[in-house]
Design an enzyme around this catalytic site. Structure first.
Site, short mmCIF file in Angstrom:
data_model
loop_
_atom_site.label_atom_id
_atom_site.label_comp_id
_atom_site.label_asym_id
_atom_site.label_seq_id
_atom_site.Cartn_x
_atom_site.Cartn_y
_atom_site.Cartn_z
N ASP A 36 4.19 8.17 8.29
CA ASP A 36 4.08 8.13 6.88
C ASP A 36 4.16 9.41 6.44
O ASP A 36 3.20 10.31 6.52
CB ASP A 36 3.02 7.31 6.15
CG ASP A 36 3.37 6.97 4.79
OD1 ASP A 36 4.33 7.35 4.34
OD2 ASP A 36 2.70 6.05 4.13
N ASP A 37 5.25 10.03 5.93
CA ASP A 37 5.60 11.44 5.60
C ASP A 37 5.43 12.39 6.60
O ASP A 37 4.91 13.74 6.11
CB ASP A 37 4.53 11.51 4.43
CG ASP A 37 4.66 10.85 3.09
OD1 ASP A 37 5.54 9.86 3.27
OD2 ASP A 37 3.78 10.88 2.09
N CYS A 76 8.47 5.84 0.25
CA CYS A 76 7.98 4.72 1.40
C CYS A 76 8.77 3.55 1.31
O CYS A 76 9.31 2.98 2.29
CB CYS A 76 6.59 4.66 1.19
SG CYS A 76 5.52 6.01 1.29
N ARG A 80 11.33 1.73 4.05
CA ARG A 80 10.89 0.68 4.89
C ARG A 80 11.90 -0.68 4.73
O ARG A 80 11.87 -1.27 5.77
CB ARG A 80 9.38 0.27 4.43
CG ARG A 80 8.39 1.24 4.98
CD ARG A 80 7.13 1.39 4.40
NE ARG A 80 6.60 2.93 4.49
CZ ARG A 80 5.79 3.25 5.30
NH1 ARG A 80 5.25 2.43 6.31
NH2 ARG A 80 5.57 4.34 5.60
N LYS A 133 0.69 0.21 7.86
CA LYS A 133 1.42 -0.22 6.36
C LYS A 133 2.52 -0.86 6.18
O LYS A 133 3.28 -0.68 6.82
CB LYS A 133 1.52 1.26 5.61
CG LYS A 133 1.94 1.43 4.54
CD LYS A 133 2.06 2.70 4.14
CE LYS A 133 3.09 3.03 2.97
NZ LYS A 133 2.82 4.28 2.45
N HIS A 135 3.79 -2.14 2.77
CA HIS A 135 4.47 -1.56 1.44
C HIS A 135 5.79 -2.14 0.93
O HIS A 135 6.69 -1.75 0.32
CB HIS A 135 4.59 -0.13 1.51
CG HIS A 135 4.39 0.74 0.23
ND1 HIS A 135 4.46 2.11 0.04
CD2 HIS A 135 4.18 0.24 -0.89
CE1 HIS A 135 4.22 2.21 -1.11
NE2 HIS A 135 4.00 1.11 -1.79
N SER A 158 0.26 1.72 -0.13
CA SER A 158 -0.10 3.24 0.42
C SER A 158 -1.59 3.56 0.33
O SER A 158 -2.25 2.89 -0.31
CB SER A 158 0.70 4.28 -0.42
OG SER A 158 1.87 4.46 -0.19
N HIS A 230 -0.04 10.35 5.24
CA HIS A 230 0.21 10.43 4.02
C HIS A 230 -1.15 10.96 3.37
O HIS A 230 -2.13 10.44 3.79
CB HIS A 230 0.56 8.83 3.47
CG HIS A 230 1.00 8.75 2.22
ND1 HIS A 230 0.04 8.50 1.11
CD2 HIS A 230 2.08 8.21 1.49
CE1 HIS A 230 0.65 8.36 0.02
NE2 HIS A 230 2.02 8.28 0.22
N ASP A 282 9.03 7.83 8.04
CA ASP A 282 9.58 7.02 6.69
C ASP A 282 10.35 8.08 5.81
O ASP A 282 11.05 7.57 5.13
CB ASP A 282 8.53 6.19 6.12
CG ASP A 282 7.78 6.81 5.14
OD1 ASP A 282 7.37 8.08 5.59
OD2 ASP A 282 7.03 6.27 4.32
N ASN A 283 9.96 9.33 5.66
CA ASN A 283 10.52 10.18 4.98
C ASN A 283 10.14 11.61 5.20
O ASN A 283 8.97 11.70 6.12
CB ASN A 283 10.29 9.85 3.15
CG ASN A 283 9.03 9.40 2.93
OD1 ASN A 283 8.72 8.66 2.57
ND2 ASN A 283 8.13 10.64 3.11
N LYS A 303 9.83 15.34 0.84
CA LYS A 303 9.84 13.81 0.29
C LYS A 303 10.30 13.97 -1.20
O LYS A 303 9.73 14.63 -1.70
CB LYS A 303 8.38 13.48 0.58
CG LYS A 303 8.20 12.06 0.01
CD LYS A 303 6.63 11.80 -0.01
CE LYS A 303 6.32 10.47 -0.71
NZ LYS A 303 4.94 10.00 -0.28
MG MG Z 1 6.12 7.97 3.20
#
Ligand code: MG
Length: 461
Positions: A36-37, A76, A80, A133, A135, A158, A230, A282-283, A303
């Site tokens: 995540d991130d 996010c 996803r 996660k 989301h 998150s 994240h 994811d980003n 992001k």
């Molecule tokens: Mg993310």
């Protein structure tokens, strides 16, 4: 006598071969590790000079490292949704300007009518798990167990949500997990609230290893969606204070340890031969949080932006006996994961499922000199900011390169970059390339004709 020995040896050889053929015939296992991130520049193998990632470096060396791999959204929830369905989030109401992602008070989620990769694999006798996660909606009808996952262990949204009132951006730099009332779930039950985030990466790893061990005799799909890095950042006790990159480096080194555990488990159980493991993010990095955010390396943006740094992510695929090691510079996207895994497993995608993805397996697995994906559309919420065709990316809209606060403007004149010679998007060549500009405009015109506006599911309260 000699002839008997020869026949006996032949029988043994034949039986070995038929065992090997039987095990080959078993559907392959898939593991998708989704951080995540995590930014393009955060791993040793992608050029980070200080963060130590020996397990990911080895995974890339033994597998394929893709350097032009994109997510389908810069935050996010929509990212996803695209991974799970192979569809651009804008087609399925998973994008919105009003609410970029789902929140604990949201009433919406991934539409029940959408088929996920887990549902397709489950229908083909796969054991499926999400560890981490989700989301994509925390209400029962949107939960992982209703989207094809037999087993779920993780957090529904998150790790910075459900937080104590009055917290400032500065408070996020020295977080206490008790200030974030995020539930930790096992299937539909809350087993801990707030989730003890100090231990979260370790627990996700243990759950993943257990799932692999439990299913070593059956084909499985494990989606390991780490909630780190994240912000707020929480490192396990064995990693905290160890990296010279600071807390962010501790987190990445712990994620690297986790990848090592997963691959070691596969090797120990001799599942490495028939398992494909993907590692990606994811980003792009959340640069709003300064040194507690990651790095996009040589890429511009972060992001929350449609620049390369917001949507181009590290991508590694590993399967020692099936994938030839190399650095792959052709394009790929998380949109392609659903069709690619289905193709590898010889599973027909139900005909009503029209994805935006391409089957990358001719390039990835069969090593053919083909270009399954030659274009990419860069959406921010419901607007198309840019489009890439071959090496060229044309922008129609621009944003604050840090992503927050959003400062969106329509460009009076589009800008064009050649990403092969200018991956950092520094030199606008719009005026000099009329032919390619016309081609991209035509590609975009046709694409937009096929995108029918739908109601957003992120705005339901
Ligand atoms: Mg993310």
């Amino acid at each position: 006598m000699k002839l008997k020995l020869f026949i006996a040896a032949l029988c043994v050889l034949t039986s070995f071969r038929s065992t090997a053929q039987t095990s080959k015939k078993r559907k392959p296992n898939f593991i998708v590790i989704y951080t995540d991130d995590l930014g393009y520049g955060d791993l040793g193998t992608f050029g980070n000079p200080v963060i130590k990632t020996p397990n990911l470096d080895r995974m890339a060396y033994e597998g394929q490292k893709w350097t032009n791999f994109y997510v389908a959204a810069n935050v996010c929830t929509p990212s996803r949704a695209a991974l799970m369905t192979g569809k651009l989030p804008v087609r399925i109401g998973m994008e919105s300007y009003k609410r970029r992602v789902l929140f604990p008070d949201s009433k919406g989620g991934l539409p029940e009518s959408e088929l996920t990769i887990a549902e397709i694999l489950k229908a083909n006798n796969y054991q499926t798990a999400l560890v981490g996660k989700w989301h994509l909606g925390h209400l029962k009808q949107f939960a992982p167990n209703n989207n094809g996952f037999d087993y779920y262990f993780g957090i529904p949204y998150s790790n910075d949500m459900d937080r104590k009132g009055g917290m400032t951006r500065e408070d996020m730099f020295t977080p206490n997990f008790q200030d974030f009332n995020v539930p930790l779930m096992r299937n539909s039950e809350i087993i801990e609230r707030p989730a003890n985030q100090n231990k979260i990466t370790q627990r996700y790893t243990e759950e993943s290893v257990d799932f692999i061990k439990r299913n070593k005799e059956k084909p499985f799909f494990l989606y390991l969606a780490h909630s780190m890095p994240h912000v707020p950042l929480f490192a396990g006790k064995d990693f905290k204070g160890k990296s010279i990159r600071g807390l962010y480096g501790d987190i990445i080194e712990e994620l690297d340890w986790s990848v090592g555990k997963v691959l070691e488990t596969l090797r120990e159980l001799h599942l490495d031969e028939n398992t494909y493991v993907i590692f990606t993010s994811d980003n792009g990095p959340w640069k709003l949080f300064n040194e507690q955010g990651g790095s996009s390396g040589l890429l511009f943006g972060a992001k929350g932006t449609s620049y390369e740094g917001g949507m181009r992510v590290p991508f590694i695929v590993w399967s020692p006996t099936n994938i030839k090691p190399r650095v792959e510079m052709k394009m790929g996207s998380t949109l392609d994961i659903l069709p690619t895994l289905c193709s590898i497993a010889n599973i027909d995608i139900p005909s009503q499922v029209k994805t935006d993805g391409y089957d990358l397996s001719p390039l990835m697995v069969q090593n053919k000199d083909v270009n399954p994906r030659n274009e990419m559309f860069f959406y921010h919420a419901t607007d198309l900011f840019a489009a890439r065709l071959g090496d060229y990316k044309l922008y129609y809209l621009k944003n604050n390169p840090i992503g927050y606060p959003e400062k969106i403007e329509k460009l009076e004149k589009p800008v064009l970059f050649n990403l092969s010679v200018d991956p950092s998007e520094q030199y606008d060549i719009y005026g000099k390339n009329e032919k390619i500009v016309n081609e991209i405009n035509e590609l975009v015109r046709k694409h937009k004709e096929g995108v029918i506006p739908v109601k957003s599911n992120l705005e339901d309260l």
